[in-house]
Design a protein around this motif. Sequence first.
Motif, PDB file in Angstrom:
ATOM      1  N   HIS A 130      12.840  -4.555   2.136  1.00 26.67           N
ATOM      2  CA  HIS A 130      13.165  -5.137   0.836  1.00 26.67           C
ATOM      3  C   HIS A 130      14.563  -5.755   0.848  1.00 26.67           C
ATOM      4  N   GLN A 131      15.530  -5.036   1.417  1.00 32.52           N
ATOM      5  CA  GLN A 131      16.904  -5.513   1.432  1.00 32.52           C
ATOM      6  C   GLN A 131      17.070  -6.798   2.229  1.00 32.52           C
ATOM      7  N   ASN A 132      16.251  -6.986   3.227  1.00 35.67           N
ATOM      8  CA  ASN A 132      16.396  -8.133   4.107  1.00 35.67           C
ATOM      9  C   ASN A 132      15.376  -9.232   3.841  1.00 35.67           C
ATOM     10  N   SER A 133      14.685  -9.133   2.703  1.00 36.08           N
ATOM     11  CA  SER A 133      13.578 -10.053   2.438  1.00 36.08           C
ATOM     12  C   SER A 133      14.027 -11.508   2.285  1.00 36.08           C
ATOM     13  N   LEU A 134      15.299 -11.740   1.945  1.00 35.51           N
ATOM     14  CA  LEU A 134      15.789 -13.101   1.782  1.00 35.51           C
ATOM     15  C   LEU A 134      16.115 -13.760   3.115  1.00 35.51           C
ATOM     16  N   SER A 135      16.177 -13.004   4.154  1.00 31.96           N
ATOM     17  CA  SER A 135      16.470 -13.541   5.470  1.00 31.96           C
ATOM     18  C   SER A 135      15.189 -13.625   6.277  1.00 31.96           C
ATOM     19  N   LYS A 136      14.817 -14.840   6.667  1.00 28.86           N
ATOM     20  CA  LYS A 136      13.560 -15.015   7.386  1.00 28.86           C
ATOM     21  C   LYS A 136      13.568 -14.277   8.722  1.00 28.86           C
ATOM     22  N   ALA A 137      14.683 -14.357   9.426  1.00 30.39           N
ATOM     23  CA  ALA A 137      14.753 -13.679  10.716  1.00 30.39           C
ATOM     24  C   ALA A 137      14.632 -12.172  10.542  1.00 30.39           C
ATOM     25  N   ALA A 138      15.347 -11.643   9.561  1.00 33.65           N
ATOM     26  CA  ALA A 138      15.289 -10.207   9.298  1.00 33.65           C
ATOM     27  C   ALA A 138      13.902  -9.808   8.821  1.00 33.65           C
ATOM     28  N   GLU A 139      13.266 -10.681   8.051  1.00 27.34           N
ATOM     29  CA  GLU A 139      11.915 -10.386   7.565  1.00 27.34           C
ATOM     30  C   GLU A 139      10.941 -10.298   8.732  1.00 27.34           C
ATOM     31  N   ARG A 140      11.098 -11.188   9.702  1.00 28.66           N
ATOM     32  CA  ARG A 140      10.218 -11.136  10.872  1.00 28.66           C
ATOM     33  C   ARG A 140      10.452  -9.850  11.666  1.00 28.66           C
ATOM     34  N   GLN A 141      11.716  -9.463  11.810  1.00 27.20           N
ATOM     35  CA  GLN A 141      12.018  -8.230  12.520  1.00 27.20           C
ATOM     36  C   GLN A 141      11.435  -7.013  11.791  1.00 27.20           C
ATOM     37  N   SER A 142      11.527  -7.029  10.469  1.00 28.33           N
ATOM     38  CA  SER A 142      10.990  -5.920   9.683  1.00 28.33           C
ATOM     39  C   SER A 142       9.481  -5.826   9.835  1.00 28.33           C
ATOM     40  N   ALA A 143       8.813  -6.993   9.805  1.00 27.39           N
ATOM     41  CA  ALA A 143       7.359  -7.019   9.970  1.00 27.39           C
ATOM     42  C   ALA A 143       6.971  -6.518  11.359  1.00 27.39           C
ATOM     43  N   THR A 144       7.736  -6.919  12.364  1.00 26.95           N
ATOM     44  CA  THR A 144       7.485  -6.451  13.731  1.00 26.95           C
ATOM     45  C   THR A 144       7.638  -4.942  13.816  1.00 26.95           C
ATOM     46  N   TYR A 145       8.665  -4.437  13.153  1.00 20.52           N
ATOM     47  CA  TYR A 145       8.926  -2.997  13.164  1.00 20.52           C
ATOM     48  C   TYR A 145       7.771  -2.221  12.534  1.00 20.52           C
ATOM     49  N   ILE A 146       7.321  -2.661  11.381  1.00 19.40           N
ATOM     50  CA  ILE A 146       6.252  -1.954  10.675  1.00 19.40           C
ATOM     51  C   ILE A 146       4.952  -1.992  11.480  1.00 19.40           C
ATOM     52  N   LYS A 147       4.635  -3.146  12.073  1.00 22.43           N
ATOM     53  CA  LYS A 147       3.424  -3.248  12.902  1.00 22.43           C
ATOM     54  C   LYS A 147       3.534  -2.338  14.121  1.00 22.43           C
ATOM     55  N   ALA A 148       4.722  -2.299  14.731  1.00 19.63           N
ATOM     56  CA  ALA A 148       4.907  -1.442  15.903  1.00 19.63           C
ATOM     57  C   ALA A 148       4.725   0.029  15.541  1.00 19.63           C
ATOM     58  N   LEU A 149       5.227   0.443  14.368  1.00 18.81           N
ATOM     59  CA  LEU A 149       5.023   1.824  13.920  1.00 18.81           C
ATOM     60  C   LEU A 149       3.536   2.137  13.791  1.00 18.81           C
TER      61      LEU A 149
END
Length: 229
Positions: free
Chosen positions: A46-65
């Motif tokens: 949520h905190q990084n949702s405005l940053s596209k790069a951070a959003e991609r990293q967050s999505a990668t993290y959640i999928k990896a979990l």
Amino acid sequence: MSDEIFKEVDDALRLERLRQNARRFAGAGLGAIIVLCLGIAGWEYHQNSLSKAAERQSATYIKALHDLGSDTSVAGLSVPLTKEQEKALSALQGVAQNGPSGLAALARLRTASSEAAHGKLADALTLWDKVQQDRQVPAELRNLASLLWCQWQIDTGDIAAIRSRLSVLTSESKPFAALANEQLATLDIRAGDMKSARQRLTTLSQDYNAPNGVRMRAGALLQTLDQPS
């Protein structure tokens, strides 16, 4: 003399049963820690949702979990990773290197947990140590790294070293105080200090600021301690 020998054997068996129960109950706390990591991950997303790069990293993290799954069922065993898990672990390591600070720390924590569960405890301990010592990482995550470092050595690690680290986490202002005290009680049982173990467990079982799971496990261990030999 014969009666005395039987009594000593009986006491030894009782102590070993207590140790086994303590390890089992303390291990249950690890699942709660992983759930906490997932919650923090959602906050990071949520905190990084405005940053596209951070959003991609967050999505990668959640999928990896999701792909990595839970390690709690194989804790302490050397179980090979599946191809999917290897890919997920590689993705986590990428987030650890390139993700935002808090998310990168979470990826390092989760990577370490997987390493420990699949037989690479030394590597995991090194990772947790690095997170704990990294002043760029939020204090809560550094405390979590220290708690996990202790958790995975609670049965065989140096008692004095583990106790020293856990004692730092027991302040009422610290978020993992109850879990740290639970592990200290486990160390007391391991060391044969039943008086201290009872005191800690009694306090935990009556502490309504502690998580429900901690209070329940403390109560169950107290019942075990109070069983006649």
